[in-house]
Scaffold this motif. Sequence first.
Motif, mmCIF file in Angstrom:
data_model
loop_
_atom_site.group_PDB
_atom_site.id
_atom_site.type_symbol
_atom_site.label_atom_id
_atom_site.label_comp_id
_atom_site.label_asym_id
_atom_site.label_seq_id
_atom_site.Cartn_x
_atom_site.Cartn_y
_atom_site.Cartn_z
ATOM 1 N N LEU A 23 0.810 -1.212 0.000
ATOM 2 C CA LEU A 23 0.000 0.000 0.000
ATOM 3 C C LEU A 23 0.844 1.263 0.000
ATOM 4 C CD1 LEU A 23 -2.937 -0.635 2.489
ATOM 5 C CD2 LEU A 23 -3.030 -0.454 0.024
ATOM 6 N N MET A 24 2.027 1.158 0.589
ATOM 7 C CA MET A 24 2.858 2.352 0.744
ATOM 8 C C MET A 24 4.297 2.001 0.415
ATOM 9 S SD MET A 24 1.215 4.112 4.067
ATOM 10 C CE MET A 24 1.834 5.672 3.536
ATOM 11 N N GLN A 25 5.066 3.040 0.097
ATOM 12 C CA GLN A 25 6.470 2.864 -0.215
ATOM 13 C C GLN A 25 7.275 3.997 0.412
ATOM 14 O OE1 GLN A 25 7.240 2.262 -4.345
ATOM 15 N NE2 GLN A 25 9.443 2.483 -4.117
ATOM 16 N N GLY A 27 10.512 6.208 0.453
ATOM 17 C CA GLY A 27 11.524 6.638 -0.501
ATOM 18 C C GLY A 27 12.809 7.067 0.180
ATOM 19 N N ASN A 28 13.517 7.971 -0.478
ATOM 20 C CA ASN A 28 14.822 8.426 0.010
ATOM 21 C C ASN A 28 14.739 9.249 1.288
ATOM 22 O OD1 ASN A 28 16.022 7.216 -2.168
ATOM 23 N ND2 ASN A 28 16.008 9.074 -3.416
ATOM 24 N N LYS A 29 13.599 9.888 1.534
ATOM 25 C CA LYS A 29 13.469 10.736 2.719
ATOM 26 C C LYS A 29 13.307 9.928 4.002
ATOM 27 C CE LYS A 29 11.646 14.731 0.326
ATOM 28 N NZ LYS A 29 10.578 15.717 0.252
ATOM 29 N N GLY A 30 13.024 8.663 3.881
ATOM 30 C CA GLY A 30 12.902 7.802 5.048
ATOM 31 C C GLY A 30 11.567 7.966 5.746
ATOM 32 N N LEU A 31 11.562 7.716 7.025
ATOM 33 C CA LEU A 31 10.348 7.725 7.836
ATOM 34 C C LEU A 31 10.040 9.159 8.278
ATOM 35 C CD1 LEU A 31 8.265 5.775 8.985
ATOM 36 C CD2 LEU A 31 9.688 5.532 10.984
ATOM 37 N N THR A 32 9.211 9.848 7.513
ATOM 38 C CA THR A 32 8.845 11.224 7.822
ATOM 39 C C THR A 32 7.549 11.239 8.638
ATOM 40 O OG1 THR A 32 7.541 11.454 5.805
ATOM 41 C CG2 THR A 32 9.880 12.037 5.665
ATOM 42 N N PRO A 33 7.247 12.337 9.312
ATOM 43 C CA PRO A 33 5.982 12.431 10.043
ATOM 44 C C PRO A 33 4.760 12.259 9.135
ATOM 45 C CG PRO A 33 7.461 14.166 10.762
ATOM 46 C CD PRO A 33 8.118 13.493 9.594
ATOM 47 N N ALA A 34 4.839 12.769 7.908
ATOM 48 C CA ALA A 34 3.712 12.627 6.977
ATOM 49 C C ALA A 34 3.508 11.165 6.595
ATOM 50 C CB ALA A 34 3.958 13.471 5.732
ATOM 51 N N PHE A 35 4.608 10.460 6.345
ATOM 52 C CA PHE A 35 4.506 9.035 6.008
ATOM 53 C C PHE A 35 3.944 8.258 7.192
ATOM 54 C CE2 PHE A 35 5.993 4.702 5.813
ATOM 55 C CZ PHE A 35 5.686 4.340 4.511
ATOM 56 N N SER A 36 4.418 8.572 8.392
ATOM 57 C CA SER A 36 3.934 7.885 9.599
ATOM 58 C C SER A 36 2.434 8.102 9.785
ATOM 59 C CB SER A 36 4.685 8.375 10.832
ATOM 60 O OG SER A 36 6.031 7.996 10.763
ATOM 61 N N ALA A 37 1.970 9.311 9.522
ATOM 62 C CA ALA A 37 0.538 9.608 9.665
ATOM 63 C C ALA A 37 -0.282 8.821 8.651
ATOM 64 C CB ALA A 37 0.292 11.100 9.498
ATOM 65 N N GLU A 38 0.191 8.741 7.412
ATOM 66 C CA GLU A 38 -0.516 7.980 6.379
ATOM 67 C C GLU A 38 -0.533 6.494 6.707
ATOM 68 O OE1 GLU A 38 -2.263 8.759 3.547
ATOM 69 O OE2 GLU A 38 -2.177 10.781 4.366
ATOM 70 N N LEU A 39 0.599 5.974 7.169
ATOM 71 C CA LEU A 39 0.675 4.560 7.513
ATOM 72 C C LEU A 39 -0.197 4.254 8.729
ATOM 73 C CD1 LEU A 39 1.802 1.797 6.907
ATOM 74 C CD2 LEU A 39 3.847 2.396 8.202
ATOM 75 N N ASP A 40 -0.256 5.172 9.670
ATOM 76 C CA ASP A 40 -1.124 5.015 10.836
ATOM 77 C C ASP A 40 -2.587 4.898 10.402
ATOM 78 O OD1 ASP A 40 -1.632 4.935 13.682
ATOM 79 O OD2 ASP A 40 -2.413 6.976 13.472
ATOM 80 N N ALA A 41 -2.999 5.753 9.471
ATOM 81 C CA ALA A 41 -4.376 5.701 8.958
ATOM 82 C C ALA A 41 -4.624 4.409 8.192
ATOM 83 C CB ALA A 41 -4.641 6.904 8.064
ATOM 84 N N GLU A 47 -5.689 -2.825 9.035
ATOM 85 C CA GLU A 47 -5.087 -3.647 10.087
ATOM 86 C C GLU A 47 -3.836 -4.406 9.635
ATOM 87 O OE1 GLU A 47 -8.436 -4.834 13.236
ATOM 88 O OE2 GLU A 47 -8.595 -5.917 11.330
ATOM 89 N N LEU A 48 -3.808 -4.881 8.398
ATOM 90 C CA LEU A 48 -2.673 -5.634 7.871
ATOM 91 C C LEU A 48 -2.203 -4.917 6.603
ATOM 92 C CD1 LEU A 48 -1.077 -8.279 8.402
ATOM 93 C CD2 LEU A 48 -2.606 -9.376 6.774
ATOM 94 N N VAL A 49 -0.939 -4.453 6.607
ATOM 95 C CA VAL A 49 -0.451 -3.600 5.532
ATOM 96 C C VAL A 49 0.936 -4.064 5.086
ATOM 97 C CG1 VAL A 49 0.248 -1.240 4.966
ATOM 98 C CG2 VAL A 49 -1.726 -1.613 6.413
ATOM 99 N N LYS A 50 1.141 -4.082 3.761
ATOM 100 C CA LYS A 50 2.469 -4.317 3.205
ATOM 101 C C LYS A 50 3.082 -2.968 2.867
ATOM 102 C CE LYS A 50 2.623 -8.814 0.989
ATOM 103 N NZ LYS A 50 2.684 -9.527 -0.304
ATOM 104 N N VAL A 51 4.361 -2.812 3.215
ATOM 105 C CA VAL A 51 5.087 -1.573 2.955
ATOM 106 C C VAL A 51 6.395 -1.929 2.249
ATOM 107 C CG1 VAL A 51 6.171 0.445 3.993
ATOM 108 C CG2 VAL A 51 4.140 -0.536 5.037
ATOM 109 N N LYS A 52 6.690 -1.220 1.183
ATOM 110 C CA LYS A 52 7.945 -1.404 0.466
ATOM 111 C C LYS A 52 8.942 -0.364 0.954
ATOM 112 C CE LYS A 52 8.658 -3.012 -4.150
ATOM 113 N NZ LYS A 52 8.809 -4.400 -4.045
ATOM 114 N N VAL A 53 10.156 -0.814 1.258
ATOM 115 C CA VAL A 53 11.198 0.066 1.777
ATOM 116 C C VAL A 53 12.341 0.101 0.776
ATOM 117 C CG1 VAL A 53 12.787 0.490 3.681
ATOM 118 C CG2 VAL A 53 10.557 -0.545 4.126
#
Length: 101
Positions: A23-25, A27-41, A47-53
């Motif tokens: 669902l999410m990927q 990028g180069n900026k790493g774990l940003t607050p905006a990414f964390s908020a989106e992943l939290d939502a 409940e079960l999410v795949k993330v590409k790093v």
Amino acid sequence: MADTLSNSQIRFLRGMAHDLKPLMQIGNKGLTPAFSAELDAALEHHELVKVKVGGDDREARDQVIHAMADALRAHLVQRIGHTAVLYRPSKDKRTIVLPRA
């Protein structure tokens, strides 16, 4: 992350995650607050999410994955290559019923 998952629960979640697309990927900026908020939502909704790093360094990817799981109080179900599977039960509407431990 108050409770730990049993081996049977991890196997169950890995089976559910098998057909999921990331669902999410990150990028180069790493774990940003905006990414964390989106992943939290996303975790609250699915409940079960795949993330590409992204990134070539395996240790750096592992650090990002573990930091992400800790920051979001999620369980790391599985990590294969650049993909991590995270699980966190929803606070409002739980849809995944885990087998008994």
